[in-house]
Design an enzyme around this catalytic site. Structure first.
Site, PDB file in Angstrom:
ATOM      1  N   ASP A  56       0.867  -1.171   0.000  1.00  0.00           N
ATOM      2  CA  ASP A  56       0.000   0.000   0.000  1.00  0.00           C
ATOM      3  C   ASP A  56       0.912   1.232   0.000  1.00  0.00           C
ATOM      4  O   ASP A  56       2.133   1.129   0.121  1.00  0.00           O
ATOM      5  CB  ASP A  56      -0.984  -0.012   1.185  1.00  0.00           C
TER       6      ASP A  56
HETATM    7  C1  BGC Z   1      -4.945   3.387   0.031  1.00  0.00           C
HETATM    8  C2  BGC Z   1      -5.177   2.383  -1.065  1.00  0.00           C
HETATM    9  C3  BGC Z   1      -5.036   3.049  -2.405  1.00  0.00           C
HETATM   10  C4  BGC Z   1      -3.689   3.706  -2.504  1.00  0.00           C
HETATM   11  C5  BGC Z   1      -3.444   4.391  -3.841  1.00  0.00           C
HETATM   12  C6  BGC Z   1      -3.668   4.181  -0.172  1.00  0.00           C
HETATM   13  O1  BGC Z   1      -3.564   5.223   0.729  1.00  0.00           O
HETATM   14  O2  BGC Z   1      -4.901   2.714   1.269  1.00  0.00           O
HETATM   15  O3  BGC Z   1      -6.437   1.811  -0.926  1.00  0.00           O
HETATM   16  O4  BGC Z   1      -5.201   2.105  -3.433  1.00  0.00           O
HETATM   17  O5  BGC Z   1      -3.597   4.688  -1.489  1.00  0.00           O
HETATM   18  O6  BGC Z   1      -4.236   5.488  -4.008  1.00  0.00           O
END
Ligand code: BGC
Length: 747
Positions: free
Chosen positions: A292
């Site tokens: 993530d």
């Molecule tokens: C979130 C994800 C997301 C990623 C990219 C993160 O902060 O937890 O769900 O896909 O950002 O935007």
């Protein structure tokens, strides 16, 4: 050494000793083949390998617009130090950045563009929690198919969706992004979304790569506080949180995302048990895992790595292949390999996984296949897409209460008062994670009501108050509007920015002074409909007791107003059911239908049982609950046998009859219970459901196949078992009011 694309390919051809392929099919087979990828890996420097495992975000430019590349990022692409970008949108923009990779970098490996296409791209559909309320996998598949078609035309190869986290805690704002509290419903929805995004699969230009996230148990955060620690048993992990991920893997999701949280002391990004043993070992997943946002770097904050390089080592050894928005892999991997701390074979394996997905997406064949301005123009907000969004939005609406049949309203009422700040806010219709959506695309509830009522009907609109503000200055105008109206539609709840990531709330009541507004307007005594817009279950005991009609609409997307107009004025009867329980108060959390019995099941009149002094143990509205403008009756529950057949499937049938005077949808639900087993089992477990449409008076026989697998659970040794003995089947329109039947499973 600078190699042209042709020389790389030539090199690959030499290695493979292939004759020159003549057809496009052959070429694509070659470029996607394992041998092609091996030959590419063989000529990569360790820095280029680390580059393929690195993803950066373009700089964010605000809701609905694509990000911008910095000059430093452009240079790194030319140097082969970035393999993937997120948040860069648009056929033209992605084409020009792709050109940097395939024309100006040494190995000319195409970039993969990722984006959070969560519930629609530009044609924003209902939030996933709302779509789960349809209990209709075909509707969810349609929604994700449309999203994929638009995103793919706009240069996007890869979505960070579906989000398949089970959530039993509505304080957690990310409950909005998933399918609610139940592993079975969550699994059906997870698979439908993967099918919708990935469509016909490799090589089709309207498919995008799915990413099941956030692996795993992110929704189990202590106190419902986002990013917080998760401490659950392996049983809860496997029985509650993992099934939708397994369903996504089995449906063919090409990628997974590791979650931010730790489980029992091990952050997911560095969790070999999850990423390697379960995902790759048990489920045979062959795609790649992305971290993530910054979650490799965050291994330092978690306290299991002292340096960026140590974080990189922990991540890649566990099975996290790509570092999202971090430089741990880019800088750490070359250093670790040189120091002999990280075997090159581990790096090569991760690179191979990433390249294989790029090849399967057809990017080696044609790196620009997703950058098609003509297709983009035709696809974005296409009328057919909007029509699908309206259809799915209508199906997502849940009728919680309808005393004295206040709903549907007549289209020719003299005057309707519409009250509430959310009634005319386009941005809020879209909900959180609205892709490339724009507020101005949305039909607000007010606009939808205008379009639905007769030209003679007079509409009065008053905000009453803000969503979160404390001013009551607008109350008297709202109350006056209600006094002069034949019916009142009050639109209350949360703004879109109150759910989603980092949007935890410590109390789930109506925010601001909306409760006071509700009471003031209700006191006028006019027929009142409460329309809720919110990204999580809300505690609304007062409304449930006093207000005549309540519709849960979550956030319905660009067609909010039209869909609600259809339902409020009776063109369509609401038929959604809750995918998550509504507590009576925040203090009941976590509350879910599939709880355990305990040694002292709650009894109202017995003190020493599992309950509260000040509240019932039941929710205000249960998982699976939802009304209709018509009524349904269940009869003739039949099992194909009273003993489970030795090897195959039991068939459960029931007759569902529309006993009212409207056409309507009913969601028939099948639950099981294993009353005595070697491990305690939940009081109910959903094992089947079917949404049927019935005309007034019409009856239909609904059939549920029940396999042995549906009766299995994890034994003491955490291996799946099916135990002989008595099982109970419950069938009905919710988990509480059901018909029941028993059967015996023999050895
Ligand atoms: C979130 C994800 C997301 C990623 C990219 C993160 O902060 O937890 O769900 O896909 O950002 O935007």
């Amino acid at each position: 050494m600078r190699l042209s694309y042709v020389s790389v390919l030539t090199l690959a051809l030499c290695v493979l000793s292939f004759a020159s392929p003549s057809t496009a099919g052959e070429r694509s087979g070659l470029k996607g083949s394992e041998k092609f990828i091996d030959s590419l890996v063989a000529v990569m420097t360790v820095e280029e390998k680390a580059g393929q495992l690195t993803q950066y975000s373009a700089q964010w430019q605000g809701l609905g617009s694509g990000g911008r590349l910095s000059p430093e990022q452009a240079e790194q692409i030319r140097q082969g130090k970035i393999g993937s970008l997120l948040n860069l949108l648009g056929a033209e923009q992605t084409r020009s950045v792709q050109r940097m990779a395939v024309e100006e970098s040494r190995l000319k490996i195409p970039l993969m563009f990722g984006y959070d296409v969560v519930h629609g791209y530009r044609t924003v559909f209902p939030i996933p929690l709302a779509e789960a309320s349809t209990w209709d996998p075909a509707a969810v598949e349609l929604s994700t198919r449309v999203a994929a078609t638009e995103a793919a035309a706009s240069g996007i190869h890869w979505t960070f969706a579906p989000m398949v986290d089970i959530a039993r805690d509505p304080r957690w704002g990310r409950i909005a992004e998933g399918s609610g509290e139940d592993p079975y419903l969550g699994s059906v929805m997870a698979a439908a979304r993967v099918r919708g995004f990935q469509g016909d699969g490799p090589g089709t230009p309207t498919s995008i790569i799915a990413c099941a996230k956030h692996f795993a148990a992110y929704g189990g955060a202590e106190g419902g506080r986002d990013y917080n620690t998760v401490d659950i048993s392996e049983r809860t992990l496997r029985e509650t949180y993992l099934p939708p991920f397994e369903a996504a893997a089995r449906a063919g999701a090409w990628t997974f995302m590791a979650s931010f949280n730790e489980i029992g002391g091990v952050p997911s990004t560095a969790n070999r048990f999850l990423l390697t043993e379960i995902l790759r070992g048990e489920w045979k997943f062959e795609g790649f895992v992305v971290s993530d946002w910054g979650s490799v770097t965050e291994l330092r904050q978690h306290g299991i790595a002292g340096t960026q390089a140590e974080a990189a080592l922990a991540g890649i050894l566990a099975g996290t292949d790509m570092d999202m928005e971090g430089s741990c892999y880019r800088d750490g991997i070359p250093q670790l390999v040189k120091e002999g701390k990280l075997p090159m074979s581990v790096v090569d394996e991760a690179v191979r996984r990433v390249l294989k997905i790029k090849a399967r997406a057809g990017l080696f064949e044609d790196p620009y296949r997703y950058c098609d301005t003509a297709r983009e123009k035709a696809a974005i907000l296409a009328p057919a897409h909007r029509a699908s969004a309206r259809e799915v939005a209508r199906k997502s609406i849940v009728l919680l209460k309808n005393d004295r049949s206040i709903l549907p309203l007549l289209k020719n009422l003299g005057c309707i008062a519409v009250i509430g700040a959310l009634a005319d806010s386009g941005n809020d219709c879209l909900g959180p994670w609205a892709g490339a959506g724009r507020g101005e695309d949305a039909v607000t509830l007010l606009a939808g009501i205008k379009a639905a009522v007769s030209p003679e009907t007079h509409l009065v609109y008053e905000q009453g108050c803000d969503v979160t503000g404390i001013s009551t200055a607008g109350f008297s105008a709202a109350v006056n509007a209600a006094r002069g109206a034949d019916a009142v539609i009050l639109v209350l709840g949360e703004s879109a920015s109150m759910s989603g990531e980092a949007k935890s709330r410590s109390s789930i009541e109506l925010p601001g002074v909306q409760q006071q507004l509700l009471e003031a307007v209700h006191a006028v005594g006019k027929p009142t409909v409460l329309v809720l817009m919110n990204g999580r279950p809300l505690a609304i005991p007062w409304a449930a007791e006093h207000v005549g009609a309540i519709l849960e609409t979550w956030f319905l997307g660009v067609e909010t107003g039209h869909a609600l107009g259809d339902v409020l004025f009776g063109d369509v009867s609401p038929g959604g059911k809750l995918p998550v329980s509504f507590p009576r108060a925040t203090g009941q959390i976590p509350i879910h239908y599939n709880h355990k019995q305990t040694g002292r099941p709650s009894q109202d009149t017995v003190l020493w049982t599992s309950k509260y002094l000040d509240l019932p143990t039941t929710p205000l509205y249960s998982f699976g609950y939802g009304l209709s403008y018509t009524t349904f009756a269940y009869s003739n529950l039949t099992l194909s046998s009273s003993t489970f057949p030795a090897s195959d499937t039991m068939v459960v049938t029931v007759t569902v009859r529309n006993t009212g005077s409207h056409r309507g949808d009913e969601i028939a639900q099948l639950y099981i219970q294993d009353p005595v087993a070697s491990i305690t089992r939940p009081v109910r477990e959903l094992r089947g459901f079917k949404r049927v449409t019935l005309a007034a008076g019409e009856a239909q026989t609904v059939t549920f196949p029940l396999t042995r697998g549906a009766l299995a659970f994890y034994g003491l040794d955490m291996k799946k078992i099916v135990e002989p003995g008595l099982f109970r089947v419950y069938v009905g329109g919710n988990p509480v009011q059901t018909l029941t039947a028993d059967f015996t499973l023999q050895h």
